[in-house]
Design an enzyme around this catalytic site. Structure first.
Site, short mmCIF file in Angstrom:
data_model
loop_
_atom_site.label_atom_id
_atom_site.label_comp_id
_atom_site.label_asym_id
_atom_site.label_seq_id
_atom_site.Cartn_x
_atom_site.Cartn_y
_atom_site.Cartn_z
N HIS A 1 -0.80 -11.28 73.60
CA HIS A 1 -0.71 -9.91 74.15
C HIS A 1 -2.02 -9.16 73.94
O HIS A 1 -2.49 -8.45 74.83
CB HIS A 1 0.39 -9.11 73.44
CG HIS A 1 1.78 -9.60 73.65
ND1 HIS A 1 2.65 -9.85 72.60
CD2 HIS A 1 2.49 -9.87 74.77
CE1 HIS A 1 3.83 -10.23 73.09
NE2 HIS A 1 3.75 -10.26 74.40
N LYS B 1 18.67 -5.49 73.57
CA LYS B 1 18.12 -6.40 72.55
C LYS B 1 18.20 -5.77 71.17
O LYS B 1 18.14 -4.55 71.03
CB LYS B 1 16.65 -6.70 72.87
CG LYS B 1 16.48 -7.69 74.03
CD LYS B 1 15.02 -8.14 74.11
CE LYS B 1 14.78 -9.03 75.32
NZ LYS B 1 13.35 -9.35 75.50
N ARG C 1 1.15 -17.12 80.48
CA ARG C 1 0.69 -18.15 79.55
C ARG C 1 0.70 -19.52 80.20
O ARG C 1 -0.17 -20.35 79.94
CB ARG C 1 1.60 -18.19 78.32
CG ARG C 1 1.47 -16.99 77.42
CD ARG C 1 2.61 -16.92 76.44
NE ARG C 1 3.88 -16.81 77.16
CZ ARG C 1 5.06 -16.62 76.58
NH1 ARG C 1 5.14 -16.54 75.27
NH2 ARG C 1 6.16 -16.50 77.29
N SER D 1 6.33 -14.07 70.73
CA SER D 1 6.79 -13.21 69.64
C SER D 1 7.88 -13.92 68.84
O SER D 1 7.91 -13.85 67.59
CB SER D 1 7.35 -11.90 70.20
OG SER D 1 6.38 -11.22 70.94
O1 PNS Z 1 7.80 -8.56 76.81
P1 PNS Z 1 8.88 -8.79 77.81
O2 PNS Z 1 10.24 -8.75 77.16
O3 PNS Z 1 8.65 -10.06 78.61
O4 PNS Z 1 8.78 -7.56 78.84
C1 PNS Z 1 9.72 -7.42 79.89
C2 PNS Z 1 9.59 -6.02 80.53
C3 PNS Z 1 9.69 -4.95 79.49
C4 PNS Z 1 8.27 -5.91 81.24
C5 PNS Z 1 10.75 -5.91 81.57
O5 PNS Z 1 11.95 -6.26 80.96
C6 PNS Z 1 10.85 -4.51 82.15
O6 PNS Z 1 10.01 -4.08 82.92
N1 PNS Z 1 11.90 -3.78 81.73
C7 PNS Z 1 12.12 -2.41 82.13
C8 PNS Z 1 13.28 -2.30 83.10
C9 PNS Z 1 12.82 -2.55 84.52
O7 PNS Z 1 11.92 -1.90 85.02
N2 PNS Z 1 13.49 -3.54 85.20
C10 PNS Z 1 13.21 -3.85 86.58
C11 PNS Z 1 11.97 -4.68 86.79
S1 PNS Z 1 12.04 -6.24 86.03
#
Ligand code: PNS
Length: 166
Positions: A18, A42, A92, A130
């Site tokens: 990250h 979560k 990745r 993570s």
């Molecule tokens: O680090 P992560 O868990 O891979 O990140 C995922 C994240 C936070 C980018 C994704 O879950 C997100 O954008 N969540 C916010 C809700 C949202 O906008 N959902 C619709 C698009 S996926």
């Protein structure tokens, strides 16, 4: 024209993968806001406040154009609130691609003015996650080089007896 991007994620906790993406995105954009999602679905190891503080310490050297903040709800709304036209995500490996493609299309469907920009994680950090870093720390392994120093300290504090195997 000022180019503003958000870099959203769970960051529970931030890894070197990250951090590498954040460093390179900070050089690409005029302003970068790293967004730590408060995800009610979560059960994170670290609170949003703890994650924000760790990331702030880790990106301190990057300069004035990087900010860190927690957010709730949709990423595109977080982007809009910050005047960002771009969402940065790291890739990745090919295995990340399918889910990221789905997210990028969903976000574009929700907000056409916001584009997703992918950066390939540096090769040496391509194996990191993570979850893996937490597991290594939990069972007493050395996470130096896997996570930024402030995160390694927080993991050591969270799993204090793990080095002795108790
Ligand atoms: O680090 P992560 O868990 O891979 O990140 C995922 C994240 C936070 C980018 C994704 O879950 C997100 O954008 N969540 C916010 C809700 C949202 O906008 N959902 C619709 C698009 S996926």
């Amino acid at each position: 024209m000022s180019r503003v991007a958000v870099f959203p994620g769970s960051f529970d906790p931030m890894t070197m993968a990250h951090l590498d993406v954040a460093r390179r995105a900070a050089a690409l954009f005029d302003r970068l806001i790293i967004g730590v999602l408060h995800n009610p679905k979560k059960a994170p190891l670290f609170s949003v406040e703890e994650r924000v503080a760790m990331i702030q310490a880790a990106v301190d050297e990057f300069g004035q154009n990087v900010e860190v903040s927690g957010f709730d709800g949709l990423t595109v709304e977080f982007a809009e609130r910050n005047g960002a036209g771009f969402i940065v995500r790291g890739l990745r490996a090919v295995s990340d691609f399918e889910a990221e493609l789905q997210m990028a299309h969903t976000n574009r469907r929700l907000e056409r003015s916001v584009d997703t920009v992918f950066l390939m994680t540096a090769l040496e950090f391509g194996y990191l996650s993570s979850t893996l870093a937490k597991e290594v720390a939990q069972f007493g392994g050395d996470v130096a080089g896997m996570v930024p120093a402030p995160v390694a300290e927080a993991l050591a504090a969270r799993f204090p007896s793990s080095r002795s195997g108790t």
